[in-house]
Structures are given as structure tokens and as C-alpha cells.
Design a protein around this motif. Structure first.
Motif, PDB file in Angstrom:
ATOM      1  N   VAL A 119       8.020   2.011   0.938  1.00 29.40           N
ATOM      2  CA  VAL A 119       7.166   0.958   0.387  1.00 29.40           C
ATOM      3  C   VAL A 119       7.797  -0.406   0.639  1.00 29.40           C
ATOM      4  CG1 VAL A 119       6.294  -0.036  -1.760  1.00 29.40           C
ATOM      5  CG2 VAL A 119       6.039   2.403  -1.330  1.00 29.40           C
ATOM      6  N   ILE A 150       2.219  -0.016  -7.088  1.00 26.69           N
ATOM      7  CA  ILE A 150       2.957  -1.009  -6.298  1.00 26.69           C
ATOM      8  C   ILE A 150       2.576  -2.399  -6.767  1.00 26.69           C
ATOM      9  CG2 ILE A 150       3.232  -1.979  -3.975  1.00 26.69           C
ATOM     10  CD1 ILE A 150       2.519   0.901  -2.962  1.00 26.69           C
ATOM     11  N   LEU A 159       0.358   4.318   1.860  1.00 20.86           N
ATOM     12  CA  LEU A 159       1.300   3.420   1.196  1.00 20.86           C
ATOM     13  C   LEU A 159       1.230   2.032   1.809  1.00 20.86           C
ATOM     14  CD1 LEU A 159       4.409   5.734   0.726  1.00 20.86           C
ATOM     15  CD2 LEU A 159       2.797   4.938  -1.009  1.00 20.86           C
TER      16      LEU A 159
END
Lengths: 467, 542, 499
Positions: C41, C83, C105
Motif C-alpha cells: 500500500v 486506507i 489496493l
């Protein structure tokens, strides 16, 4: 087949973002338009901040008179195109007027105002006043400020009977906005109107809550400010060049004139002796040996506001549009330090037992944290004094810390209801070479002139001494 | 009073003085940072059907007598100042082996995972099939061969610029602040879109896309003299709609006015309340008018929950409880659930209702049915399995044995349960709304935005809300009180039911099951008047 | 000029990546797997700024039965990756997904960046400010291998063994067994050094088990319940729970109506814990010092802290019976709140004296000169005595024995007055013996009143308090170890129909 399927199932258009541009022309209500303009305006501020640090720039008087960024004006024009001021609902008057002004359609805004006023019946004197008041406030709220238009409405209103205190408030607003915009002529006119109204107040009005709560500090201070405006910075500076006592006396006379109190009752410590700043920790450490404010130098004593954990000087609310108030402070002091070498700046802090999210420090550790915070601003001629503030704790298990006033705060309150540790940013004092307080209000232009005057006075005295 | 230095001549530190540099709109950063990606195949793509069939195949070869599989792709977007996005893909396989159900689910959409889930599901079922015999005979259902349905919405909230939506939400605040003394307490909107694929060994395959939009707008209002109160707009409860929930000028059964006008009405209502005197309640029995919100809440609890067949037969006994309709077979068609004027129907087809689907989570096409007809209990909410439990009763009343399509699960990671569908109280014949019913009362009580806590058989209730004393047809005082009732007694004491024009629909989130799962459905109800409601002071101890 | 991180990978590189889907054996994500996801990420982030990622995963084995037959057995699992991107001179964007592959992602990171860019902020880092310290997370593991390893077969056997005695007697048994394991981790790309650094939440995994059952009479004339939850399956004895539920069902049949009123009550431990929920929720110091809840005392006339008036609170005052001490013991994993256990030894009530209220770290720094929060009362243990429930019954002239309460709602924050219902067993006691089963009652009473009217106390035991994790977004119930107790003058205000 399986593998292909798996990979295509995994590949995503996730979180697809629809077309972010918005057709403002289809916003059917004024409220939506205003909401959109607020958003666009915030975006412009954020964009600008990517290339400029606004805090470091000197205050630009003309800023509020400049046109809005093209993006905002275009958006406002697009929105406003949908509304015909001749036929729009009068209940939308206030917001639509604001929208038209943002779109630079001043004539239409004025026509709308007139249309609104003419819709008021014969018995609607109160309503008329309310509408005119709101129009003045709108003219003074939009960017660029519409000073002419606001003044016109106010003057027209002066001839009609209305609440004197309300009128005072409006003149005060006009005065402030004009002054901020560098339009001293208009500010003076507004000040004169304000004082004229103030002189006609009845004793009951002077004691009323509206008066005592007017502005930030009450009606007396509002009138005082107006009187200063009328007198003008030049007169004050001339008087200061003669002596601090003369300027202080001038101000005290004005205070007494309106309030009918004794001259000594002026709630500001002008002309008084500035106490010596004490401290347990000094940065740089050699400053401990000197006297501050420094005799023979023009000095500024500034109390740093560390009174709250959040939303305070040190820690503005994160991710907001409003920039850090205090950073601007320090950059301004830096400008002063650069412009006037020899200017003695003393920053004063009382410890609190915490510094943001740092582990609770000892006073020495806390002092070091203040130094580390303030040093990067590189304020020339500045020293930092940190005092261990006395405190006590509520009995266990409550245990809350209750601070007692620090010695410097007590000294610099001059026995009045004047709190240098106030949550409005702390006290700041301009002190002359003889240690007398010259100014506590601070306005960038005025401050520069005062300091120049003090330096000229010193030089003239030096010249005389030499002869 | 301390004097601040931020006054008088000081001006350099004014925060509001912000002029921005000229820049174009919209910000170029957005496009530059973006990267185009391959699209997830739309839910009706044959590739997804392949996955689903793979799961069924594995289930069958594992020994399942029946199996179904659900794949869901859900996106949620929360607006209001910020924008928050979330997205999930889930799959669940349910199998029936010798009368025992097994279920397995995960977030992985691959052929291998389909097989694994099917095997695991069968394994789960089989560990219990060792025990005593259990018969599950699924009621028949029409086979759906490749059905596809898109919930019709006027504005897909995921296709509209979030700026436009946030501008609208912000404009509601701007509008609110036209009135001095107001402050916002909440202003947010949530949009959900779920695409689901369903396949079963009965031969059905169908895909659907369903929307759910809801919001909250709370107002804090202080009047001139200092009276202060709060109110929420009641037109933003969950709906099977898109952004039109906010943007349309009127939505039948939800609001008759624009959102701005709703704010005005809410402020007027609150102001009226704040100016009314507040009296302690005089305990007693009173004729009472319920507004649609109150009626809907109480009907939902007393009839909506009580007619869940699984609950009535003890399948929720260890969780939410049971039902006062505790002998479904005997009671169907004979139990007097309310006055003859009471008719309550159920369906999952009303446009804009939040429980609306084309096919339920067992591939059944829900049809409208009656829960209460002219005061008599007419039927229960059923699934394919539970419909059989009423076989004797259906036979007696000459009704087909068929699931009413009440199977639902919030997403594929949960096994479907029987959940409440949309329910509606039929309007009365006199053209009366809440105000008209109140004006016809010489003395009594009126309740607005009321709700009730029911016992775990959904019979005894403690009601609360905004209670008013009514005298000569007018609401004259606020009462600090609550009310007690029994479900059947309450509905038997119905005196009047409001008209069609006064029907209001509310979206309700209900929770049941172990583990707990949520489901949304709508309840449509008019204002009603009941006789002899027991009004009490709920704060009073014994 | 712009810091572009490398996000392109060749096909071979991608296939060599560690598993990116939730694999079969990954019932929950391991620490290594979470670290790898976080690294990916962070690598996808573009445009500078800071990134937070929270990685959660859970797995459940469930078995539910009703009417003496298992109705569903399940194995379920999911992940949530949340996130947050903080962009320089922009705002923040939060996006969550449940997919672990690269494309998903990366798309989530992009979406977060787009949202951040659309949210405006021109806040600048203030130079010279100290970094935020890293929190010290507690060490007690809330993990049991026995729970994690419990199989579907085990659950099936247990269900059968518990159902059998009830069915044999002609009753209907319903119940639920669940095995739950989860893991969570939150990391920031900046670690503690950055200006907006947040305290990382290091990887933690936990287990929880629950077992509960309700035995009902076929005609609905009686109902009994028993249940227990724990991180450790081995401390749950389903057989004894089954026996208790069955016994209560039998004893509760054909209850008679009892006039509401004030009664001496004997509350089993479960009922005490049910009632205590209102107290748990009230233990907030900032609320008390603003005048809300049951703990403010009075506004001080003179004192001010800064500009704020000082509310004195009841801290330090005796507010409940002196036999009651309520505290949290960090070495006891039974008391851990999931998934963010902040465990420290705290006493909330010390021999009846209110000793601690919850506050967060900001409060501690501003008012107390400390850099640590004080945990709230969730996850508590209450002191008791030695009197058994039987002994309490024997010493009661007239009273009611309560199994548990349900549907509790607060009525008044200042007094903690609540209303709710009894459930699954209510008996009248006369002259030291249970005389008859009684129809369930609605009560209107305050737990604080109960804790001031105590007559006898029993031995504290753990109770049924399954904690919901963040995924379900429920208000967590709180694990508790509480004693049964006898109290006077408990107020029941009406009868209800439900059995």
C-alpha cells in the motif's frame, strides 16, 4: 479459462470517480450557489497555499479590495445567470444579493435591494431598518468589500429613526473594514458618525447590555477606537515624537471625554512603566544577565498564548483552511526585527506542565520545547523568557491542575482587568526607550510608524545632547 | 472582563483576510493522479455465472441435495464535507445435506475458492447430519433462467459528482442559517449500491443491482427568549432510491415539499413545541392519535416482527425472542389481531421502498400478500423452507404453499435469513390526516415521532415520543410521559385510520439472527386514532 | 521534483509476490501478511504525504440450533483494508476495500488520493514541534489455541449433547455456539517521526468463544436460559449451561401474575452485568466535568481553569456500597476488550468510593500533567462476597429471583434510571424458598440505587458478554466478572406478557 477468469474478476474499476466538474448553471437555489462558491473559494485558498506561505507575507491592506480569483467570479457569474433580480423571490434577497455582488453585478444587487425595500409596507419601519442593516453587513462581508455602497446605505439610514446602539455597531463595522482596507478617510467619516451617535446616548442606553457587550470589549472601547481613528495615527505619532507622556495624555483625555471617568481610568496601561520581565529560563542563556525590556532600546514584550491544547496558537486544528494564527505573529515580529535593528523583543511564556502531545515535561524541558518551537522563526533581536508558573492541584483523586498567575502576567496586568495571558492571543506591549508602555493594540502600519517616531525622538534627543 | 489586544487599531491578524491566487477549476491534480484500470465485469457478465455454477457443481458432487450461491459486490459512499468510500466483494455458498444446512463464505472470487466454499459448506452441513433426522422440504419456486434486474433510480448517486452532492448538503445548512438561532447537529448522506448474483441447484440464475440511500439532518434551534430544542428531518430514512431522495421536489409518501421547505416545516414544528407549556402527565387512559411515524414504528414491531414465521416458531428464541402469535398454524385465518378496519399487507415491489427487490436471496419472486386482513391474521412471512411449516394452515384456507420471498442477507458473507419485507397499513376511507384526526378529538393525547420498546414476544410495549395534550381539537401542551400497551389490544382499539393522502413511508433497519445481521425494509402507515391508551410517567418508580 | 514511487512491476515479479489473496489456510492474516500488505500500500502512494493503513481480518465458526435441531453451521471469513491518504496542502481521503490483490489496493490508494485532493486544507506543518510518542500497548494475549482450533465437528457434538436432555423431556432447545478469531494492525508510512504521525497499532490477534442456549416449553409456558462467553473455549462448560437452561425452563413454567411494586431481588450474576451496562457507559470524566451524567457534584463558585468554570465531581466520594470494588486487572485476559485492549490496572470504585473515570490522552496532558489516558470501565471485575444464591434465597422472607434482564434503555442520565425487562426465569421467594414462577416484569430502576441497597453478595463469576468487533460496527458489550447479589426495594413497574 479458469485463470483468465480469475484475473479478470480480480481486475477492478474500483471507486470510479464520476465527472467532478459540476454544471453550476443547473443549481436552482441560491443556497446551492452559495454553498458551491464556498467550496470553490476554499479550493482557491488551498491551491494558493501550495505556492505561497501566506503567513510570511506582510499584511496587505488592499487584499480585501482586490477582486476575487477568476474561478470564483466565473462560478458566481454562472450561478447568478439563472436568477433575474427583477423577478426573483424576495425571500431569497440576502443570499441573492451576496451572489450578485460576488458576480460583480453591483448595479443589479442595488436594484434588488431597492426592490426589497419598496416591498415593505407603510408600517414596516422596523423591517426597513433590518433590511438595510443586513444590506450593510453584506456589502462589508463580500470580497472585494463594497465600502461605498455600505456607507451610502448607512448615511441614508442616519436620517431615519432607529436604534442608536445598532447604528453604532454598524458604524463600528464600517470603520473597521475601511481601516483594514487602508481607507482612512472613510474610516474617519464612519468614526465621526459613530461618535456623534455615542454622544447622544441616554444614560440608560450606556448602561444597557447592548452597549456593555458591544464589539469585543464594550461600547466605551468602541467609542475610544473611533476617537483614535478621528485623531489619526499621524497626530498620535507627532505627539509620541514629542513624548510618550504626551501621547498617553492625549489618549486619556479622549477616554475621559466620552466616559466622563477620570483620565486614569483608561483601561490600557499607556504611559505606564513596563515592569522588568523575569524568567527562570532564558534563551539565549546570556539574556538572563540583561534587563528586559532593554533600557535605551525600543522594546516589544509579547506574551505567548499557550492556554489551550487545541485550536490555540501552537496547535491549530489540523486540516483546516484557516492558517495558523501564531505563525503569522512570528513572521511579523521577524519583519519588525529585520526592519529595526536594535529592537528588543522579549517573548514571555509561563509553563503549563504540557506541550501539545509531548510527555509532560519538567519546567526546564518545557522551556526547551518552547525554544525549539520559536527558534526556527529566526526573529532577530528576540529573547525568550520562560517562567515556571505556580500551580496547585485539586485534591486527589480529582488532581486537576489549576494554574496561578505567573509573576510576569501579574506585573503586566498593571492592576487592571487586563490579562496578558488571555485566550485571544496574549498581551503585546510596545515600550519606549525609557521603559514606558506606548501601545498595546498593534496594527502593522501603525506599529511601524510608532517605532520610527520613537527612534527619531531618540536621535533628536541624541542630537540635542551632542550639541 | 479582560480586554484583548485584538481590537481597535489592530488589524493585521484577522484570519478571514484571505485572497487566493488565480487558478482554474477544477483542480488539475485529480486527473493527473488518476490511472485507468480494467473494469470489474458487470454483474450480469457470463464470467460471474461461470463462477457461480462452479460452486454449485462442487456442492452437488460433494453430496448436497440443494445448494445456492450468492456473490455480492457492494459500494458504499458517505457524503457530507468529506467523502468516504468503501467497496467489498463477497461470496457465500449454502448447501442442504439430509435436512441440514451448511454455509461457507469469503471475500475471494476465484474458481478454486468456489470449489473450496462449496466443499466447506457441505462439510459444515454433514457434521450435523450425523445427528437426528431433520426434514427440510423447500417449497417450489419458479425457475429464473438468467434474470437480470436493475433497481430503477432517477439519479445514481455514484454517477453524480460528489461535489454536486456535497454542495447540496452544504446548501441545506446555508438555508438553515437563514433563520437566526439555528445550528446543525448532523448533516450526512450515505449511498449504497449492491450488485448481486444468485444461482441455485433448482436451476435459477439471476443478477440484480439494488440501491439504498439514506441521510440525517439534525437541527438545534434556540429561540429569542432562550428556549432550545432539537429536531431531525424525518424524510431521510433509508430508501430504495438514489440521490433523488434529496434532489426531487417531492417524493410521494415521503415528503410533499422540497428539502428546503422541509427544513422550514421542521423549524416551525420545533418552535411550536418550544413555545408550548410542558405539563407532567396525568396517568390514565386516553383516546390517542398517532402520527404516521408512530404508527409505522409500532406496526413494525407488533405486526412486522411478530409475523416472522421463524420467530413465531422459536427459531429466534435464543436471540430476539419469540412472537405472541405463537401457534401459527392455528392462528392463521382466525386470530383477531386488530379491529376490522386494520389491513396490513407485505410486498417487496414498491418503487422507492428499501426492501424492494426483483428476486429474494433464494431466487424467489416475492409477491404481495396480506399479513392482516380486516383485522384477522392472514399469513406469515416465509422463505422456501418455512413456507412448508404452514402447509396445514394453507391447505385449510386453500392457499398455495409458496415462499413469500422474504429471504435476505446483508451481503454474501452472511447466510440468508427470513427478514421482514416492506409492510403497509391500508389507508382508511375518511380523508383524514394527523391534524384532522386531532381536530376531531375533544380531549385526548397526540403522539408524534413516537416509537416503542416491545417485549421479546412483541406484545407488551412501552411507547415514547413527543406527547401532547389535546383539548377541543388542538394540541395545547407537551406532556412528559410515555404509554403502555399490548399489541392486540392496541390494534383492536383502533377508532380511525387516516387516508391515502396521509400515508407516509419510513425505512427501518432491523436486526436478527445469530450472528446478528441487518436488513432494511420500509413501513408505510397513516395517522391513526386509538381508544383508551394507557398513559404513564415512565420515570416514575414503583 | 515530484516523488514518484515505483508501482510498476513486471509479470514475473508479480507472480513471485507472496500470496495476495486470502488463501485457505489464512483464516486470519498473520503479522507477516499484514506487513506485506502495508508495504504494498505504501509503495502505491503517489504525491507525497502520509498514508495510514488498517488491516483487519476475522474468521468465524458458527453453529445455530432451534427446535432441537441444528439450523445452520457456518464457516465465514473476511478482511477489511482501510486506507487513509494525507496529502500535502490537501485534505485526507479514506477508502476501504476487502480485496488484497495489487490492482484493488492500488485503486483504493488512488481513490483515497482523489478524495484527499478534493478536500481542501492549507494547513502547514509547524516547525519545531515535538513528535508524538508511541503508545505502549499491553502485553496480555487474548488468545486461546483451544478456541482457534475448535472444529465444526466439536460444535456439532456439543449441540447434540446439549439438545438431547431437553428433547428427551419434551422441551424445545435453541442455542448458538460461535468461535471467533480476528487480527488487526494499523501502521503509518511516516512512523512516529512525521508531523501528523499517529500512534501505530501493532499487530494483535485474539480469539473469542460464546455458547448460549434457551430451553422453552412446547406451549411457551416456560423459558430458561444460560450462556457464557470467553476468549478461551475451555472455560465454557456447555453441559452445565445446558443443564441450567433446562432446569430453569422446567421451574419457570406456568408463571403467575405478580403485582408490580418494590421487591427485594436476588440478581444472578448475568442480571447484575446486564444492569451495569448503564454504569459502564457513564464513566466519562470530561462529561462529568461538564455537568453531564451521574458524577458531577457542583460548579465551583470561585475556581476556574483557564476560562472554564470548574465542576467538582464525585471522585473521591463514596457513591455505592463499601463492599463493592470494581477494577480492571490487565493480567486477566478474560477482561480484554477487542480489538483494542488498553489494559492497565485501574480501580473504578474502591470500597464504594468513585476513584477513576475515563479520560483520553489530551485531557490528561491538559489537566493532569500526564501523558497517558485512563481506560474506561469496559472489561471490569466487581468484588463480591461468599454468599451463594441458595443462601440468599434461604434468607429472604419475600423477594424475587431474576435470571437476567433484556432490552434495557436509559431514561435519565443524571440518575442512570433505566427501564428493561426480566427474561428466562423469574421466581417469587417466600419464607426462604422459591414458591412460584412469576410472569416477567418491566423494571424502572437505577443500577446506582441497586448498588446502594445491597444486602448480600456472592462469588464473582464471568458472564455472557460477547464482544462485537469493529467489522460489525456494534457497540461492544463489555466482558465482566460480577457477583450475584441481593438488593432491597427494586422497582418493578408493570407486568409484561412475554414468556
Amino acid at each position: 479459462m479458469g485463470l483468465t477468469l480469475a484475473s479478470s474478476a480480480r481486475a477492478q474499476t474500483k471507486f470510479s470517480w464520476p465527472d467532478t466538474s459540476v454544471d453550476l448553471g443547473k443549481y436552482t437555489s441560491v443556497d446551492r450557489c452559495i454553498a458551491a462558491l464556498m467550496r470553490i473559494q476554499q479550493g482557491q485558498i488551498a491551491l494558493r497555499s501550495q505556492t505561497e506561505n501566506n503567513d510570511t507575507l506582510p499584511f496587505d491592506e488592499q487584499e480585501n479590495l482586490k477582486p476575487l480569483p477568476a474561478a470564483v467570479r466565473q462560478a458566481a457569474a454562472r450561478c447568478a445567470a439563472r436568477f433575474d433580480h427583477r423577478t426573483a423571490k424576495l425571500s431569497d434577497f440576502a443570499l441573492l444579493m451576496e451572489l450578485l455582488l460576488l458576480a460583480d453585478r453591483d448595479a443589479d444587487a442595488k436594484a434588488l435591494l431597492e426592490r426589497r425595500l419598496s416591498a415593505i409596507g407603510a408600517n414596516g419601519a422596523g423591517e426597513r431598518v433590518a433590511v438595510e442593516d443586513s444590506a450593510v453587513l453584506i456589502y462589508l462581508k463580500v470580497l472585494p468589500r463594497r465600502l461605498d455602497a455600505a456607507e451610502q446605505v448607512l448615511l441614508a439610514r442616519a436620517h431615519r429613526g432607529s436604534d442608536r446602539l445598532d447604528r453604532m455597531s454598524l458604524y463600528n463595522r464600517l470603520m473597521e473594514v475601511s481601516r483594514d482596507a487602508g481607507d482612512t478617510t472613510r474610516a474617519r467619516r464612519a468614526a465621526q458618525s459613530l461618535v456623534a451617535v455615542a454622544d447622544s446616548l441616554t444614560p440608560a442606553e450606556r448602561e444597557s447590555e447592548k452597549f456593555t457587550k458591544m464589539g469585543n470589549d464594550g461600547g466605551n472601547v468602541v467609542v475610544f477606537a473611533a476617537m483614535l481613528q478621528i485623531v489619526g495615527t499621524k497626530t498620535l505619532t507627532d505627539s509620541l515624537r514629542h513624548s510618550t507622556a504626551a501621547m498617553a495624555n492625549l489618549m486619556r483625555t479622549m477616554w475621559a471625554q466620552f466616559t466622563k471617568e477620570r483620565k486614569e481610568a483608561l483601561p490600557f496601561p499607556l504611559g505606564e512603566h513596563a515592569p522588568t520581565v523575569t524568567g527562570d529560563f532564558w534563551f539565549p542563556s546570556q539574556a538572563a544577565g540583561d534587563k528586559h525590556p532593554s533600557p535605551g532600546h525600543v522594546s516589544i514584550v509579547e506574551f505567548v498564548d499557550n492556554s489551550r491544547l487545541y485550536g490555540s496558537c501552537m496547535n491549530p486544528t489540523p486540516f483546516t483552511v484557516i492558517p495558523d494564527i501564531c505563525a503569522r505573529n512570528w513572521y511579523w515580529l521577524r519583519r519588525l526585527g529585520n526592519r529595526f535593528p536594535g529592537l528588543d523583543i522579549t517573548l514571555v511564556v509561563g509553563t503549563r506542565g504540557n506541550f501539545l502531545h509531548a510527555p509532560p515535561p519538567s519546567p526546564a524541558e518545557e522551556a526547551e520545547l518552547y525554544r525549539r518551537w520559536l527558534e526556527p522563526y529566526h526573529i532577530k533581536g528576540a529573547v525568550l523568557s520562560v517562567s515556571t508558573r505556580p500551580f496547585w492541584n485539586l485534591p486527589v483523586p480529582d488532581g486537576r491542575r489549576v494554574d496561578k498567575p505567573a509573576a510576569n502576567s501579574v506585573a503586566y496586568s498593571f492592576g487592571k482587568s487586563w490579562n496578558p495571558d488571555g485566550t485571544n492571543g496574549g498581551g503585546r506591549y510596545l515600550i519606549d526607550q525609557d521603559g514606558l508602555v506606548v501601545d498595546v493594540f498593534f496594527n502593522e502600519a501603525a506599529t511601524n510608524q510608532f517605532i520610527e517616531a520613537l527612534l527619531q525622538r531618540q536621535k533628536a534627543g541624541g542630537d540635542r545632547a551632542e550639541r | 472582563m479582560s480586554i484583548s489586544r485584538r481590537t481597535l487599531l489592530q488589524s493585521g491578524l484577522k484570519v478571514g483576510a484571505a485572497a487566493a491566487a488565480v487558478a482554474a477549476l477544477p483542480r488539475p491534480l485529480l486527473a493527473q493522479l488518476g490511472r485507468s484500470l480494467e473494469p470489474l465485469p458487470p454483474i450480469h457478465d457470463p464470467g460471474i455465472k461461470e463462477l457461480a455454477l462452479r460452486a454449485l457443481e462442487a456442492a452437488r458432487s460433494g453430496g448436497a441435495g440443494y445448494a445456492d450461491v450468492r456473490l455480492t459486490h457492494e459500494r458504499i459512499r458517505v457524503f457530507g464535507g468529506q467523502v468516504q468510500d468503501s467497496e467489498s466483494m463477497l461470496v457465500g455458498v449454502r448447501t442442504l445435506v439430509n435436512g441440514y444446512w451448511g454455509f461457507a463464505s469469503s471475500p475471494v472470487w476465484t474458481p478454486d475458492e468456489m470449489s473450496r466454499l462449496a466443499r466447506e459448506s457441505v462439510h459444515q452441513a454433514k457434521t450435523n447430519a450425523l445427528g437426528k433426522a431433520r426434514a427440510v422440504d423447500l417449497a417450489p419456486t419458479q425457475v429464473i433462467a438468467d434474470g437480470s434486474w436493475l433497481m430503477p433510480v432517477a439519479n445514481d448517486p455514484f454517477e453524480i459528482s460528489p461535489f454536486e452532492i456535497n454542495d447540496f448538503l452544504a446548501s441545506l445548512e446555508v438555508y438553515l442559517h437563514r433563520t437566526p438561532g439555528t445550528r446543525i447537529t448532523t448533516n450526512s448522506c450515505t449511498a449504497v449500491v449492491q450488485e448481486r448474483a444468485f444461482a441455485s441447484t433448482s436451476g435459477s440464475y439471476c443478477t440484480q443491482r439494488c440501491y439504498r440511500t439514506e441521510g440525517a439532518f439534525g437541527i438545534d434551534y434556540t429561540l429569542e427568549r432562550g428556549q432550545r430544542g432539537t429536531i431531525f428531518l424525518d424524510c431521510l430514512s433509508p430508501a430504495g432510491m438514489g440521490w433523488e431522495l434529496y434532489a426531487e421536489d417531492r417524493i410521494p409518501r415521503v415528503r410533499d415539499h422540497t428539502m428546503y421547505e422541509e427544513i422550514d416545516r421542521a423549524l416551525e414544528e420545533l418552535k411550536e413545541d418550544l413555545l408550548m407549556p410542558v405539563k407532567p402527565v396525568e396517568v390514565g387512559r386516553y383516546a390517542t392519535v398517532f402520527d404516521p411515524h408512530t404508527t409505522a414504528s409500532i406496526v413494525d414491531e407488533t405486526i412486522g416482527r411478530a409475523t416472522e414465521l421463524d420467530r413465531a416458531l422459536g427459531y429466534e428464541a435464543n436471540a430476539g425472542g419469540t412472537s405472541y402469535l405463537n401457534d401459527p398454524v392455528a392462528m392463521l385465518g382466525s386470530y383477531q389481531a386488530g379491529a376490522p378496519s386494520l389491513t396490513v399487507t407485505a410486498e417487496r415491489s414498491e418503487a422507492g421502498a428499501v426492501g424492494t427487490v426483483k428476486w429474494d436471496d433464494e431466487g424467489v419472486t416475492p409477491e404481495g400478500f396480506s399479513l392482516v386482513k380486516s383485522g384477522v391474521l392472514a399469513d406469515f412471512q416465509t422463505t422456501r423452507e418455512s413456507a412448508r411449516w404452514l402447509e396445514a394452515a394453507y391447505a385449510k384456507h386453500d392457499l398455495p404453499v409458496r415462499s413469500h420471498g422474504c429471504a435476505a442477507a446483508p451481503s454474501a458473507v452472511f447466510a440468508p435469513l427470513q427478514h421482514t419485507p416492506n409492510i403497509s397499513v391500508a389507508a382508511g376511507r375518511d380523508a383524514k390526516d394527523f391534524d384532522a384526526l386531532v381536530s376531531g378529538m375533544a380531549r385526548g393525547i397526540a403522539v408524534k415521532t413516537g416509537s416503542a420498546d416491545l417485549d421479546f414476544q412483541h406484545s407488551s410495549g412501552l411507547g415514547s415520543g413527543r406527547l401532547y395534550e389535546v383539548k377541543q381539537g388542538r394540541r395545547v401542551a407537551r406532556l412528559a410521559g410515555g404509554f403502555l400497551f399490548r399489541a392486540t389490544d392496541l390494534w383492536k382499539s383502533l377508532q380511525a385510520i387516516g387516508s391515502e393522502g396521509a400515508l407516509r413511508r419510513y425505512g427501518i433497519k432491523a436486526t436478527k439472527g445469530e450472528p446478528a445481521q441487518e436488513h432494511h425494509h420500509s413501513v408505510t402507515a397513516p395517522a391513526v386514532m386509538v381508544k383508551d391508551l394507557t398513559v404513564i410517567d415512565p420515570l416514575r418508580k414503583a | 521534483m515530484r516523488a514518484r514511487t515505483k508501482s510498476y512491476r513486471s509479470a514475473t515479479e508479480r507472480s513471485a509476490e507472496p500470496k495476495r489473496l486470502l488463501a485457505v489456510e489464512d483464516r486470519i492474516l498473520s503479522k507477516e501478511a499484514c506487513d506485506a500488505i502495508a508495504r504494498r500500500v505504501f509503495a502505491f502512494a503517489q504525491g507525497g504525504g502520509e498514508t495510514w493503513v488498517q488491516i483487519g481480518s476475522w474468521t468465524r465458526g458458527e453453529l445455530r440450533w432451534a427446535r432441537n435441531r441444528v439450523s445452520l453451521a457456518s464457516d465465514r471469513r473476511d478482511v477489511v483494508i482501510a486506507i487513509t491518504r494525507f496529502m500535502p496542502s490537501a485534505g485526507l481521503g479514506e477508502v476501504s476495500t476487502n480485496q488484497l490483490d495489487d490492482e484493488s489496493l492500488e485503486a483504493a490508494v488512488r481513490a483515497a488520493e482523489r478524495i484527499a485532493a478534493a478536500t481542501h486544507s492549507s494547513s502547514r506543518a509547524t516547525p519545531g514541534l515535538p513528535p508524538q510518542p508511541v503508545a505502549t500497548w499491553p502485553k496480555t494475549a487474548i488468545w486461546s489455541d483451544a478456541t482457534y482450533a475448535m472444529s465444526a465437528e466439536t460444535r456439532g457434538e456439543i449441540a447434540r449433547s446439549v439438545i438431547e436432555p431437553a428433547e428427551a423431556k419434551g422441551y424445545l432447545s435453541a442455542g448458538y455456539i460461535e468461535q471467533h478469531a480476528g487480527a488487526i494492525m494499523r501502521v503509518s508510512s511516516e512512523r512516529p517521526a512525521g508531523p501528523y504521525a499517529v500512534v501505530d497499532r501493532p499487530y494483535v490477534q485474539w480469539t473469542q468463544a460464546q455458547c448460549s442456549m434457551t430451553v422453552r416449553d412446547q406451549q411457551g409456558a416456560g423459558s430458561g436460559w444460560a450462556g457464557l462467553s470467553s476468549y478461551d473455549w475451555q472455560s465454557i462448560d456447555p453441559a452445565s449451561l445446558g443443564a441450567r437452561a433446562l432446569q430453569k425452563c422446567e421451574a419457570s413454567r406456568n408463571p403467575v401474575v405478580l403485582e408490580p411494586g418494590r421487591y427485594t431481588v436476588i440478581l444472578e450474576a448475568q442480571a447484575v452485568a446486564d444492569l451495569m451496562r448503564a454504569v459502564v457507559a457513564s464513566m466519562d470524566r470530561l462529561q462529568a466535568e461538564s455537568g453531564g451524567g451521574p458524577w458531577p457534584l457542583a460548579v465551583d463558585d470561585v475556581l476556574r481553569i483557564g476560562p472554564q468554570p470548574v465542576w467538582r465531581t464525585k471522585l473521591g466520594l463514596k457513591v455505592i456500597d463499601e463492599r463493592i470494588t470494581i477494577d480492571h486487572d490487565p493480567s486477566d485476559p478474560r477482561l480484554g476488550i477487542l480489538p483494542d485492549p488498553w489494559m492497565e490496572p485501574v480501580t473504578f470504585f474502591d470500597k464504594g468510593v468513585l476513584t477513576n473515570l475515563f479520560y483520553d490522552r489530551e485531557y490528561a496532558l491538559a489537566y493532569l500533567g500526564k501523558n497517558a489516558p485512563r481506560r474506561g470501565m469496559s472489561g471490569y471485575r466487581m468484588s463480591g462476597g461468599t454468599t451463594s444464591v441458595e443462601e440468599m434465597i434461604a434468607s429472604t422472607q419475600r423477594g424475587l429471583l431474576v435470571t437476567r434482564f433484556t432490552d434495557i434503555r436509559g431514561l435519565d442520565g443524571g440518575s442512570l434510571l433505566c427501564t428493561g425487562l426480566t427474561r428466562d426465569g423469574l421466581w417469587l421467594i417466600e419464607h426462604g424458598k422459591i414458591s412460584k414462577a412469576v410472569k416477567n416484569l418491566r423494571f424502572t430502576e437505577s443500577p446506582l440505587f441497586v448498588l446502594n441497597s445491597i444486602e448480600q453478595l456472592g462469588v464473582p463469576v464471568p458472564v455472557f458478554r460477547p464482544v462485537r468487533d469493529a467489522y460489525e460496527q456494534r457497540v461492544p458489550l463489555t466482558p465482566a466478572i460480577v457477583p450475584p447479589l441481593k438488593a432491597r426495594d427494586f422497582s418493578f413497574t408493570s407486568t409484561i406478557d412475554a414468556i
